[in-house]
Motif scaffolding. Structure first.
Motif, PDB file in Angstrom:
ATOM      1  N   GLN A   1      -6.161   3.839  -5.561  1.00  0.00           N
ATOM      2  CA  GLN A   1      -4.634   4.029  -5.865  1.00  0.00           C
ATOM      3  C   GLN A   1      -4.582   4.166  -7.327  1.00  0.00           C
ATOM      4  O   GLN A   1      -3.878   5.089  -8.034  1.00  0.00           O
ATOM      5  CB  GLN A   1      -3.840   2.815  -5.415  1.00  0.00           C
ATOM      6  CG  GLN A   1      -3.633   2.867  -3.927  1.00  0.00           C
ATOM      7  CD  GLN A   1      -3.209   1.374  -3.535  1.00  0.00           C
ATOM      8  OE1 GLN A   1      -2.799   0.607  -4.314  1.00  0.00           O
ATOM      9  NE2 GLN A   1      -2.699   1.495  -2.182  1.00  0.00           N
TER      10      GLN A   1
ATOM     11  N   LYS B   1      -9.506  -0.254  -2.245  1.00  0.00           N
ATOM     12  CA  LYS B   1      -7.940   0.454  -1.906  1.00  0.00           C
ATOM     13  C   LYS B   1      -7.266   0.256  -3.466  1.00  0.00           C
ATOM     14  O   LYS B   1      -6.687   1.474  -3.709  1.00  0.00           O
ATOM     15  CB  LYS B   1      -7.039  -0.415  -1.174  1.00  0.00           C
ATOM     16  CG  LYS B   1      -7.708  -0.126   0.357  1.00  0.00           C
ATOM     17  CD  LYS B   1      -6.789  -0.787   1.326  1.00  0.00           C
ATOM     18  CE  LYS B   1      -7.348  -0.440   2.690  1.00  0.00           C
ATOM     19  NZ  LYS B   1      -6.583  -1.135   3.907  1.00  0.00           N
TER      20      LYS B   1
ATOM     21  N   ASN C   1       0.667  -1.224  -0.042  1.00  0.00           N
ATOM     22  CA  ASN C   1       0.059   0.071   0.146  1.00  0.00           C
ATOM     23  C   ASN C   1       0.880   1.305   0.123  1.00  0.00           C
ATOM     24  O   ASN C   1       0.351   2.411   0.274  1.00  0.00           O
ATOM     25  CB  ASN C   1      -0.942   0.065   1.231  1.00  0.00           C
ATOM     26  CG  ASN C   1      -2.125  -1.003   1.187  1.00  0.00           C
ATOM     27  OD1 ASN C   1      -2.402  -1.342  -0.129  1.00  0.00           O
ATOM     28  ND2 ASN C   1      -2.248  -1.793   2.290  1.00  0.00           N
TER      29      ASN C   1
END
Length: 245
Positions: A110, A106, A68
């Motif tokens: 991104q 997520k 991440n």
């Protein structure tokens, strides 16, 4: 004897001509039965063609195997498109659809932010994908910030789907005042709410005991008598049932 010789020669020539015609027709039939000549691939043409589907699948695999960390994700995405002559917008959009089906919120955030940072794909569809991912991932502050930016920039041109999404987000979290604000903006701008939005607002009015507003809402936006569904690719009209909402 001379007469016989002269009479036999034309018969022989006619027979030979007919035999040649028969042979030629027979050869034509045999050639036609064999079919077209085999075509061999050209030497200078490559047979391995990578389309947008396979590229998007590779992009999904590349993104899902990363951490991440922002720098690592952006670096991997930059290296993925390093040899592209133009920015592969279609490939990225297909990859986002695949990630959305897999509920990888997520990764969607991104990839979408990386695409927008490159100045590419700045459409309402991309912004809605980012807004939906932020809401599903629980980043309400960022979702509200994005919503306020879109609403202030577009105002009257804001699509109805954004209003519906924010009302549903606030409805899930029990933020009734925010729901009333967005619904008031819709009525002020003349945006007609969907059936699901009207049903959510009606439930909130009933919970809070605002029966007069509930009656006004039903009078202004009555439920439709019919609804249309697509069954096996065909549009079918069915009676509307409010319990489905």
């Amino acid at each position: 004897m001379l007469s016989l010789r002269h009479s036999v020669l034309p018969l022989i020539t006619r027979r030979c001509d007919s035999a040649e015609i028969f042979r030629s027709t027979r050869c034509v039939v045999l050639c036609a039965a064999k079919g077209p000549r085999p075509r061999y691939p050209r030497v200078w043409k490559s047979r391995k063609r990578i389309g947008t589907v396979s590229k998007s699948a590779k992009l999904v695999e590349c993104v899902k195997g990363l951490s991440n960390v922002k720098e690592e994700v952006y670096g991997a995405l930059d290296s993925f498109i390093a040899w592209e002559l133009e920015f592969p917008v279609i490939t990225v959009k297909k990859a986002l659809k695949t990630l959305e089906k897999q509920n990888e919120w997520k990764r969607i955030i991104q990839v979408t932010k990386w695409m927008l940072s490159k100045g590419q794909g700045r459409t309402m569809g991309s912004y809605f994908t980012l807004l939906n991912a932020l809401a599903e991932d629980g980043r309400l502050d960022e979702a509200e910030e994005l919503w306020n930016k879109i609403f202030s920039d577009s105002l009257e041109a804001t699509p109805r789907i954004f209003f519906d999404k924010m009302i549903s987000v606030y409805h899930k979290r029990g933020m009734h005042e925010k729901m009333f604000e967005i619904f008031a903006d819709m009525e002020e701008l003349g945006v007609r709410p969907t059936v699901s939005t009207v049903s959510m607002m009606g439930k909130v009015f009933q919970q809070l005991g605002m029966l007069d507003k509930y009656d006004k809402l039903n009078k202004k936006y009555p439920p439709p008598k019919w609804e249309y569904r697509y069954i096996k690719g065909k549009r079918v009209r069915d009676k509307h049932n409010r319990n489905r909402e």
